[in-house]
Design a protein around this motif. Structure first.
Motif: not given
Length: 334
Positions: A183-205
């Motif tokens: 990717v030559k443009s800007n990029k941002i990663f999302f996911g459950f991994d802490d390495a992703a800039q936008v990430h999720a944690s502490d999931i509960f039902f």
């Protein structure tokens, strides 16, 4: 092989859509991937609609005919010649007579790919500013022959964005994460991994208490909650009518897109409070006799089925039943 009539129709619609894009200059968010496209598109629409005039594609308008119609804001003519004449007249009106104030500021468009070259065709005339890639699976393997070819097709969106654009990529998917290297443009990663800039944690039902037919206590699933984090800021998000990681991925991608459009996490979380995944994508439906149905009935893929079974495994219930259907267009992977 497409018929000559269909090819002609595609060319005419592309002409009008291109004219409209050049006249009104909306900012375009493209979403593609083997699974999760529609949920992600809906989540992005929910976020951006809180601040902008936004249009999204409806139904299955994600191809060479549906996307130009979405750009123009016109319904398909179906199989009626007269309705198509009306479509073309309306297209002329949109291109030559409508005013800029009525046209959306942002178009959120799901890009489908049944065969090689589909994404390239769509990207070349839409010219997206933001490109979201959700995941790479083996949907439509029959026409792509290999998962590598599917990844290459999906990556065309991320690799061909407008100057100053943003690629929004799923860090947890190995093939999608690898797209970041090209990717030559800007990029941002999302996911459950802490390495992703936008990430999720502490999931509960979430659960609610109710009584069964004999007066006993039972727990009923009431959605899912998690923490959304970006650059040291963390906010709780609750999805009342959805469960499972696929919806969280959709929300994470939507948050990344919202950040690109200068929205803060508080605005994003507030815009998502009423978000519900589209029909057929891990939605909660109240059943009879103290039952809850997790409806995941949309056109399936191995990744989708596994995600649904993971939800079933994790929720609390006295009894669990899985009803599984077939999967099409998997070729040798069937």
């Amino acid at each position: 092989m497409k018929s000559k009539k269909k090819v002609l129709l595609e060319k005419i619609l592309k002409y009008f859509a291109t004219k409209a894009l050049r006249k009104y200059k909306p900012r375009i968010v493209g979403v593609t991937g083997s699974v999760g496209k529609t949920s992600t598109k809906e989540a992005i629409f929910s976020v951006l609609s809180a601040k902008f005039r936004v249009r999204k594609n409806e139904k299955n308008y994600n191809n060479e005919i549906g996307l130009p119609l979405t750009v123009l804001g016109i319904e398909s003519g179906g199989k009626s010649f007269l309705k198509w004449v009306a479509v073309f007249l309306r297209a002329i009106g949109v291109v030559f007579f409508s005013c800029r104030k009525k046209f959306p500021e942002i178009l959120v468009l799901e890009l489908g790919a049944d065969r090689p070259g589909d994404i390239k065709y769509l990207v070349n005339f839409l010219e997206p500013e933001v490109g979201v890639v959700t995941a790479v699976g083996i949907s439509h393997l029959e026409f792509f022959q290999s998962k590598k070819n599917i990844a290459r097709e999906k990556s065309f969106l991320a690799r061909n964005l407008k100057k100053g654009g943003l690629a929004v990529l799923n860090f947890d998917d190995e093939e999608v994460r690898a797209m970041g290297e090209d990717v030559k443009s800007n990029k941002i990663f999302f996911g459950f991994d802490d390495a992703a800039q936008v990430h999720a944690s502490d999931i509960f039902f979430g659960y609610g208490k109710s009584k069964d037919s004999f007066g006993g206590d039972i727990s009923e699933i009431k959605g899912i909650s998690f923490k959304l984090s970006y650059e040291g800021t963390t906010l709780p998000v609750r999805l009342i009518r959805s469960v499972g990681r696929p919806q969280i991925y959709a929300v994470l991608a939507a948050a990344a897109v919202g950040i690109h459009f200068d929205m803060n996490l508080l605005e994003i979380a507030d815009a998502l409070k009423d978000f519900q995944a589209p029909a057929g994508r891990l939605n909660l439906i109240e059943g009879i006799k103290n039952t809850v149905i997790i409806e995941d009935s949309y056109n399936s893929a191995p990744q989708s089925a596994i995600a649904a079974l993971e939800v079933l495994e994790k929720i609390q219930a006295r009894r669990k039943i899985a009803a599984l259907g077939d999967m099409l267009e998997l070729g040798e992977g069937t």
